[in-house]
Design an enzyme around this catalytic site. Structure first.
Site, PDB file in Angstrom:
ATOM      1  N   CYS A 110      39.056  49.045  54.796  1.00  0.00           N
ATOM      2  CA  CYS A 110      38.550  48.366  55.989  1.00  0.00           C
ATOM      3  C   CYS A 110      39.738  47.740  56.691  1.00  0.00           C
ATOM      4  O   CYS A 110      40.821  47.627  56.114  1.00  0.00           O
ATOM      5  CB  CYS A 110      37.527  47.294  55.610  1.00  0.00           C
ATOM      6  SG  CYS A 110      36.596  46.722  57.055  1.00  0.00           S
ATOM      7  N   CYS A 112      39.301  44.656  58.440  1.00  0.00           N
ATOM      8  CA  CYS A 112      39.038  43.254  58.789  1.00  0.00           C
ATOM      9  C   CYS A 112      39.956  42.247  58.100  1.00  0.00           C
ATOM     10  O   CYS A 112      40.254  41.204  58.646  1.00  0.00           O
ATOM     11  CB  CYS A 112      37.575  42.888  58.565  1.00  0.00           C
ATOM     12  SG  CYS A 112      37.078  42.849  56.838  1.00  0.00           S
ATOM     13  N   CYS A 120      36.467  44.714  61.944  1.00  0.00           N
ATOM     14  CA  CYS A 120      36.722  45.854  61.063  1.00  0.00           C
ATOM     15  C   CYS A 120      37.348  47.031  61.804  1.00  0.00           C
ATOM     16  O   CYS A 120      37.566  48.090  61.224  1.00  0.00           O
ATOM     17  CB  CYS A 120      35.426  46.281  60.367  1.00  0.00           C
ATOM     18  SG  CYS A 120      34.656  44.920  59.464  1.00  0.00           S
ATOM     19  N   LYS A 196      25.102  48.971  54.806  1.00  0.00           N
ATOM     20  CA  LYS A 196      25.697  47.631  54.772  1.00  0.00           C
ATOM     21  C   LYS A 196      25.073  46.805  55.893  1.00  0.00           C
ATOM     22  O   LYS A 196      25.250  47.090  57.075  1.00  0.00           O
ATOM     23  CB  LYS A 196      27.210  47.738  54.964  1.00  0.00           C
ATOM     24  CG  LYS A 196      27.916  46.400  55.025  1.00  0.00           C
ATOM     25  CD  LYS A 196      29.408  46.582  54.995  1.00  0.00           C
ATOM     26  CE  LYS A 196      30.120  45.266  55.182  1.00  0.00           C
ATOM     27  NZ  LYS A 196      31.578  45.431  55.211  1.00  0.00           N
ATOM     28  N   ARG A 206      34.363  36.021  53.088  1.00  0.00           N
ATOM     29  CA  ARG A 206      35.272  35.854  54.227  1.00  0.00           C
ATOM     30  C   ARG A 206      36.248  34.700  53.970  1.00  0.00           C
ATOM     31  O   ARG A 206      37.347  34.681  54.509  1.00  0.00           O
ATOM     32  CB  ARG A 206      34.466  35.699  55.515  1.00  0.00           C
ATOM     33  CG  ARG A 206      33.753  37.018  55.813  1.00  0.00           C
ATOM     34  CD  ARG A 206      32.830  36.991  56.997  1.00  0.00           C
ATOM     35  NE  ARG A 206      32.072  38.247  57.060  1.00  0.00           N
ATOM     36  CZ  ARG A 206      31.109  38.507  57.916  1.00  0.00           C
ATOM     37  NH1 ARG A 206      30.782  37.587  58.819  1.00  0.00           N
ATOM     38  NH2 ARG A 206      30.486  39.658  57.898  1.00  0.00           N
ATOM     39  N   LYS A 249      24.121  47.236  50.304  1.00  0.00           N
ATOM     40  CA  LYS A 249      24.803  45.950  50.213  1.00  0.00           C
ATOM     41  C   LYS A 249      24.257  44.991  51.257  1.00  0.00           C
ATOM     42  O   LYS A 249      24.122  45.412  52.398  1.00  0.00           O
ATOM     43  CB  LYS A 249      26.291  46.220  50.459  1.00  0.00           C
ATOM     44  CG  LYS A 249      27.149  45.007  50.598  1.00  0.00           C
ATOM     45  CD  LYS A 249      28.540  45.419  50.939  1.00  0.00           C
ATOM     46  CE  LYS A 249      29.296  44.153  51.269  1.00  0.00           C
ATOM     47  NZ  LYS A 249      30.472  44.370  52.027  1.00  0.00           N
ATOM     48  N   SER A 275      29.210  38.293  47.544  1.00  0.00           N
ATOM     49  CA  SER A 275      29.764  36.957  47.342  1.00  0.00           C
ATOM     50  C   SER A 275      28.727  35.841  47.478  1.00  0.00           C
ATOM     51  O   SER A 275      28.710  34.899  46.682  1.00  0.00           O
ATOM     52  CB  SER A 275      30.900  36.731  48.338  1.00  0.00           C
ATOM     53  OG  SER A 275      30.445  36.905  49.667  1.00  0.00           O
ATOM     54  N   TYR A 314      30.661  40.160  41.049  1.00  0.00           N
ATOM     55  CA  TYR A 314      31.692  39.202  40.617  1.00  0.00           C
ATOM     56  C   TYR A 314      31.366  38.673  39.231  1.00  0.00           C
ATOM     57  O   TYR A 314      32.191  38.014  38.604  1.00  0.00           O
ATOM     58  CB  TYR A 314      31.810  38.066  41.642  1.00  0.00           C
ATOM     59  CG  TYR A 314      32.164  38.589  43.014  1.00  0.00           C
ATOM     60  CD1 TYR A 314      33.478  38.911  43.333  1.00  0.00           C
ATOM     61  CD2 TYR A 314      31.178  38.848  43.965  1.00  0.00           C
ATOM     62  CE1 TYR A 314      33.807  39.449  44.571  1.00  0.00           C
ATOM     63  CE2 TYR A 314      31.489  39.386  45.203  1.00  0.00           C
ATOM     64  CZ  TYR A 314      32.803  39.685  45.498  1.00  0.00           C
ATOM     65  OH  TYR A 314      33.125  40.239  46.707  1.00  0.00           O
TER      66      TYR A 314
HETATM   67  C1  PBG Z   1      34.978  44.254  54.441  1.00  0.00           C
HETATM   68  C2  PBG Z   1      34.002  43.843  53.400  1.00  0.00           C
HETATM   69  C3  PBG Z   1      33.152  42.729  53.364  1.00  0.00           C
HETATM   70  C4  PBG Z   1      32.563  42.729  52.096  1.00  0.00           C
HETATM   71  C5  PBG Z   1      33.045  43.841  51.431  1.00  0.00           C
HETATM   72  N1  PBG Z   1      33.905  44.526  52.258  1.00  0.00           N
HETATM   73  C6  PBG Z   1      32.940  41.642  54.334  1.00  0.00           C
HETATM   74  C7  PBG Z   1      32.258  41.819  55.598  1.00  0.00           C
HETATM   75  O1  PBG Z   1      31.830  42.898  56.003  1.00  0.00           O
HETATM   76  O2  PBG Z   1      32.158  40.810  56.273  1.00  0.00           O
HETATM   77  C8  PBG Z   1      31.626  41.690  51.561  1.00  0.00           C
HETATM   78  C9  PBG Z   1      31.649  41.530  50.087  1.00  0.00           C
HETATM   79  C10 PBG Z   1      31.035  40.250  49.596  1.00  0.00           C
HETATM   80  O3  PBG Z   1      30.464  39.456  50.359  1.00  0.00           O
HETATM   81  O4  PBG Z   1      31.132  40.040  48.379  1.00  0.00           O
HETATM   82  N2  PBG Z   1      34.476  44.805  55.580  1.00  0.00           N
END
Ligand code: PBG
Length: 327
Positions: A110, A112, A120, A196, A206, A249, A275, A314
């Site tokens: 990615c 980002c 992203c 996603k 983040r 996700k 997360s 995690y």
């Molecule tokens: C990157 C990405 C994200 C996550 C995984 N890859 C963040 C987002 O899209 O904001 C989130 C993983 C998590 O919250 O544990 N694009």
């Protein structure tokens, strides 16, 4: 399992999909660095030397795969740190491959974490902060796809066993697949973050990756939480473009989507227990309000019951430990 997945001949991979835990890590520059992530107690940003030790410990617990996120020291508009051969993820992959044998190294693909604005993709220079309705109002898709493909290729060259595109850019799997195929990586599989959702559950990530968008948000490219058909459509499109594993996700709020994907498509399926899901459990557990081990084991069995073969969490190392005790 899909035909394309079976064609990628790698013994470790064929063992991987059925019943697998994946442990995510955040890697930073430096030596001896172990920065706690405030909103994710127990999770740290690690420098490569310490990361290698943790990955070796995860391997000893029976974790078959890790997922790497890079936290670069410099960000810019074109995310150049994402695709440098000496980028943080590329260096981390080489170090792990050199010293830990028999663990699958997956890289998050990615932009980002590497763009100064936290989106992203590449933001069009003409974009001046106006409200956006669709992705191409502010993202330069062509350039973004080229850079995502370049990032995946650089991870492959560093020795990654699998790449995991998470940018939710239309046609990203196709762009990455053709780049890999043209450059001698036909057997390198892609795990796509297909379904996603635009989720508040990514908040703590983040913090960990320093990737909160500085303007607008990700709703133009991530899925509407209420829209199940759109999620199935992206999964379908990703498989057509060559995804070997698809992902849903977050996990817990989307168990119905996991089940629908499982019932509708015959490909290995991953779920990402993200997360925010982790942070909620940790916060309550640290207050003594819930029993962490029981909550985590119950959550894991719910995600498996919904149909995920691969679970990214995690809590993966804790789970590996607790699952052993149980048996
Ligand atoms: C990157 C990405 C994200 C996550 C995984 N890859 C963040 C987002 O899209 O904001 C989130 C993983 C998590 O919250 O544990 N694009």
């Amino acid at each position: 399992m899909t035909l394309s997945f079976r064609l990628r001949k790698n013994k470790m991979l064929s063992d991987f999909t059925q019943d697998s835990l994946v442990m995510p890590y955040f890697v930073v520059e430096g030596k001896g660095v172990r920065n706690p992530v405030n909103s994710m107690p127990g999770v740290h940003q690690l420098s490569i030397d310490l990361l290698v030790k943790e990955v070796a410990a995860a391997k000893r617990l029976g974790i078959p795969a890790v997922l790497l996120f890079g936290v670069p020291s410099k960000k810019d508009l074109l995310a150049t740190a994402a695709y440098r051969d000496d980028g943080i993820v590329q260096k981390a992959v080489r170090a792990i491959k050199k010293s830990v044998k028999g663990i699958l190294v997956i890289t998050d693909v990615c932009l980002c974490e590497y763009t100064s604005h936290g989106h992203c993709g590449v933001v069009k220079p003409k974009y001046k902060g106006a409200k956006v309705k669709c992705l191409t109002d502010f993202i330069d898709l062509k350039q973004t796809l080229a850079l995502l493909a370049r990032t995946a290729f650089s991870h492959a060259k560093a020795g990654a066993d699998m790449v995991a595109p998470s940018a939710m850019m239309p046609l990203q799997v196709e762009a990455i697949r053709s780049m890999l195929d043209m450059n001698g990586f036909k057997d390198l599989p892609i795990m796509s973050y297909s379904a996603k959702f635009a989720s508040a559950f990514y908040g703590p990530f983040r913090d960990a990756a320093g990737s909160a968008p500085q303007f607008a948000d990700r709703r133009t490219y991530q899925l509407d939480p209420a829209d199940a058909p759109a999620a199935l459509a992206v999964v379908d499109a990703d498989i057509a473009q060559g995804a070997d594993i698809v992902m849903v996700k977050p996990a817990l709020p989307y168990l119905d989507i996991i089940r629908q994907v499982k019932d509708s498509f015959n490909v290995p399926l991953a779920a990402y227990n993200v997360s925010g899901e982790y942070a909620l459990v940790k916060a309550a557990a640290l207050n003594g309000w819930v029993d962490e081990k029981k909550i985590v084991l119950e959550t894991y069995s719910a995600i498996k019951r919904a149909g995920a073969g691969i679970v990214i969490s995690y809590h993966a190392c804790d789970l590996a430990r607790w699952l052993k005790e149980k048996n």
